[in-house]
Design a protein around this motif. Structure first.
Motif, short mmCIF file in Angstrom:
data_model
loop_
_atom_site.label_atom_id
_atom_site.label_comp_id
_atom_site.label_asym_id
_atom_site.label_seq_id
_atom_site.Cartn_x
_atom_site.Cartn_y
_atom_site.Cartn_z
N LYS A 90 0.84 -1.29 0.01
CA LYS A 90 0.00 -0.11 -0.11
C LYS A 90 0.81 1.34 0.18
O LYS A 90 0.67 2.19 -0.67
N ALA B 143 2.32 1.49 -3.45
CA ALA B 143 1.29 2.20 -4.35
C ALA B 143 1.01 3.83 -4.07
O ALA B 143 0.71 4.45 -5.08
N GLU B 144 1.19 4.20 -2.76
CA GLU B 144 0.96 5.60 -2.63
C GLU B 144 2.07 6.45 -3.20
O GLU B 144 1.92 7.42 -3.68
N THR C 274 3.81 5.64 -5.48
CA THR C 274 3.75 5.64 -7.03
C THR C 274 2.59 6.52 -7.44
O THR C 274 3.13 7.19 -8.63
N ASP C 275 1.66 6.66 -6.89
CA ASP C 275 0.56 7.63 -7.22
C ASP C 275 1.15 9.04 -7.04
O ASP C 275 0.79 9.84 -7.68
N ALA C 276 2.15 9.31 -5.91
CA ALA C 276 2.22 10.67 -5.81
C ALA C 276 3.42 11.01 -6.93
O ALA C 276 3.63 12.12 -7.29
N LEU D 265 3.33 9.83 -9.98
CA LEU D 265 2.59 9.99 -11.10
C LEU D 265 2.00 11.23 -11.04
O LEU D 265 1.89 12.27 -12.27
N ASP D 266 1.40 11.77 -9.90
CA ASP D 266 0.91 13.28 -9.84
C ASP D 266 1.79 14.05 -9.95
O ASP D 266 1.58 15.27 -10.98
N ASN E 43 2.45 14.19 -13.82
CA ASN E 43 1.39 14.71 -14.75
C ASN E 43 1.49 16.38 -14.62
O ASN E 43 1.15 16.97 -15.30
#
Length: 60
Positions: free
Chosen positions: A19, A22-23, A25-27, A29-30, A33
């Motif tokens: 988890k 994943a968090e 990775t999300d950060a 990717l944000d 972007n």
């Protein structure tokens, strides 16, 4: 021999590690972007400037 509680704790720790990855990775990717959006705006500005310069050099 591993008892059920130890197995559950290992799975819980593994879940939290996944988890957390994943968090992160999300950060990431944000962040990517946001950087791409910024680059797109700068390229749009550059295109407008080039268009204005061409119109100034060779008005129609």
């Amino acid at each position: 021999m591993i008892d059920l509680l130890t197995m559950q704790q290992m799975h819980t720790a593994e879940f939290h590690a996944i988890k957390a990855r994943a968090e992160r990775t999300d950060a990431s990717l944000d962040n990517i972007n946001a950087r791409l959006d910024s680059m797109e705006r700068r390229l749009d500005d550059l295109l407008i400037s080039m268009s204005q310069l061409l119109n100034w050099i060779n008005p129609r």
